[in-house]
Scaffold this motif. Structure first.
Motif, mmCIF file in Angstrom:
data_model
loop_
_atom_site.group_PDB
_atom_site.id
_atom_site.type_symbol
_atom_site.label_atom_id
_atom_site.label_comp_id
_atom_site.label_asym_id
_atom_site.label_seq_id
_atom_site.Cartn_x
_atom_site.Cartn_y
_atom_site.Cartn_z
ATOM 1 N N GLU A 24 -27.456 -10.137 11.582
ATOM 2 C CA GLU A 24 -26.432 -9.104 11.451
ATOM 3 C C GLU A 24 -25.536 -9.069 12.678
ATOM 4 O OE1 GLU A 24 -26.155 -4.390 10.279
ATOM 5 O OE2 GLU A 24 -27.850 -5.069 11.471
ATOM 6 N N ASN B 131 -23.162 -12.077 12.411
ATOM 7 C CA ASN B 131 -22.159 -11.850 11.366
ATOM 8 C C ASN B 131 -21.168 -10.770 11.791
ATOM 9 O OD1 ASN B 131 -23.242 -13.757 9.602
ATOM 10 N ND2 ASN B 131 -24.656 -12.288 8.687
ATOM 11 N N GLY B 132 -21.670 -9.749 12.478
ATOM 12 C CA GLY B 132 -20.792 -8.688 12.950
ATOM 13 C C GLY B 132 -19.795 -9.189 13.973
ATOM 14 N N ARG C 24 -20.898 -3.769 11.976
ATOM 15 C CA ARG C 24 -21.020 -3.305 10.588
ATOM 16 C C ARG C 24 -19.680 -2.818 10.051
ATOM 17 N NH1 ARG C 24 -26.641 0.065 11.709
ATOM 18 N NH2 ARG C 24 -28.048 -1.747 11.614
#
Length: 245
Positions: A191, A194-195, A71
């Motif tokens: 996520e 993508n992280g 994140r």
């Protein structure tokens, strides 16, 4: 004794904590995320027992750490791009901070910020980190090393004596927590991927800016920001340990 109230009932025994993930779960998740690479743990971290905790608790820590770093990397990646645009790095009618110089690279923008401004940023990060670890959280929060969901961030609206007016997660109240479990699980997997990509991306940008030619793909971009300082010493323009000696 007549008239004396009965003694209070003993507190119930603590509920058994069910840790969510084992190494087998981790291996299955890795295969699902990337069937080609699969489970890759060359250092054997998933078999360790950090701080004398169990293997499952250690895996909870590692899973949460990866999600959180992903994140941060996604925010850093987008922030780097935004800071390269004239909207951020160009002229401003009202200076964003004392000492602002238009046309600076993302690194130079950080270097030019006053030390107190940087301290405010790190104080805010520390506050959000403490809330993420369950500080002042309600009964809905279970720590990720005690069976909680890795990556879960509790609601913080109304915390700090009501000064926080929005939640960090789902600040506009779109109801992400109310989605079906299957959709939330799929979103978390996206996520993670993508992280991971963002962590590689932001490190690639830092490398290309400080070591010319180290990332051929970025070296071909005309005007890609360059930096002669040390990106691993964020306060070098303010103080160093040797200067404080």
């Amino acid at each position: 004794v007549p008239g004396r109230p009965p003694p209070p009932a003993p507190p119930p025994p603590p509920a058994e904590t069910r840790l969510r993930e084992t190494k087998a779960d981790l291996e299955a998740l890795a295969k699902e995320l990337n069937p080609t690479v699969g489970f890759y743990d060359p250092l054997g971290l998933s078999s360790q027992n950090f701080w004398g905790k169990s293997e499952e608790e250690t895996i909870g820590f590692l899973r949460h750490a990866e999600i959180k770093h992903g994140r941060v990397a996604m925010a850093a990646f987008l922030g780097f791009i935004a800071q390269c645009t004239p909207l951020v790095s160009g002229e401003h009618q009202f200076l964003p901070y004392r000492g602002y110089v238009a046309g600076g690279t993302p690194f130079e923008q950080w270097d030019n910020m006053p030390l107190l401004a940087k301290a405010q940023i790190f104080t805010t990060i520390g506050m959000l980190e403490s809330y993420g670890e369950g500080a002042a959280a309600g009964s809905e929060y279970t720590h990720y090393m005690r069976g909680g969901q890795p990556g879960f961030y509790p609601d913080i609206k109304g915390k700090n004596n009501g000064q926080i007016q929005i939640n960090l997660y789902d600040p506009f109240g779109f109801g992400f927590r109310d989605k079906p479990a299957e959709k939330r699980a799929r979103g978390l997997r996206s996520e993670i991927l993508n992280g991971r990509a963002a962590m590689v991306g932001i490190m690639g940008m830092l490398s290309a800016s400080t070591v010319p030619g180290s990332v051929p793909f970025l070296s071909g971009i005309e005007g890609f920001p360059q930096y002669a300082g040390n990106v691993m010493v964020p306060f070098s323009n303010d103080f160093t340990l040797t200067s404080m000696a």
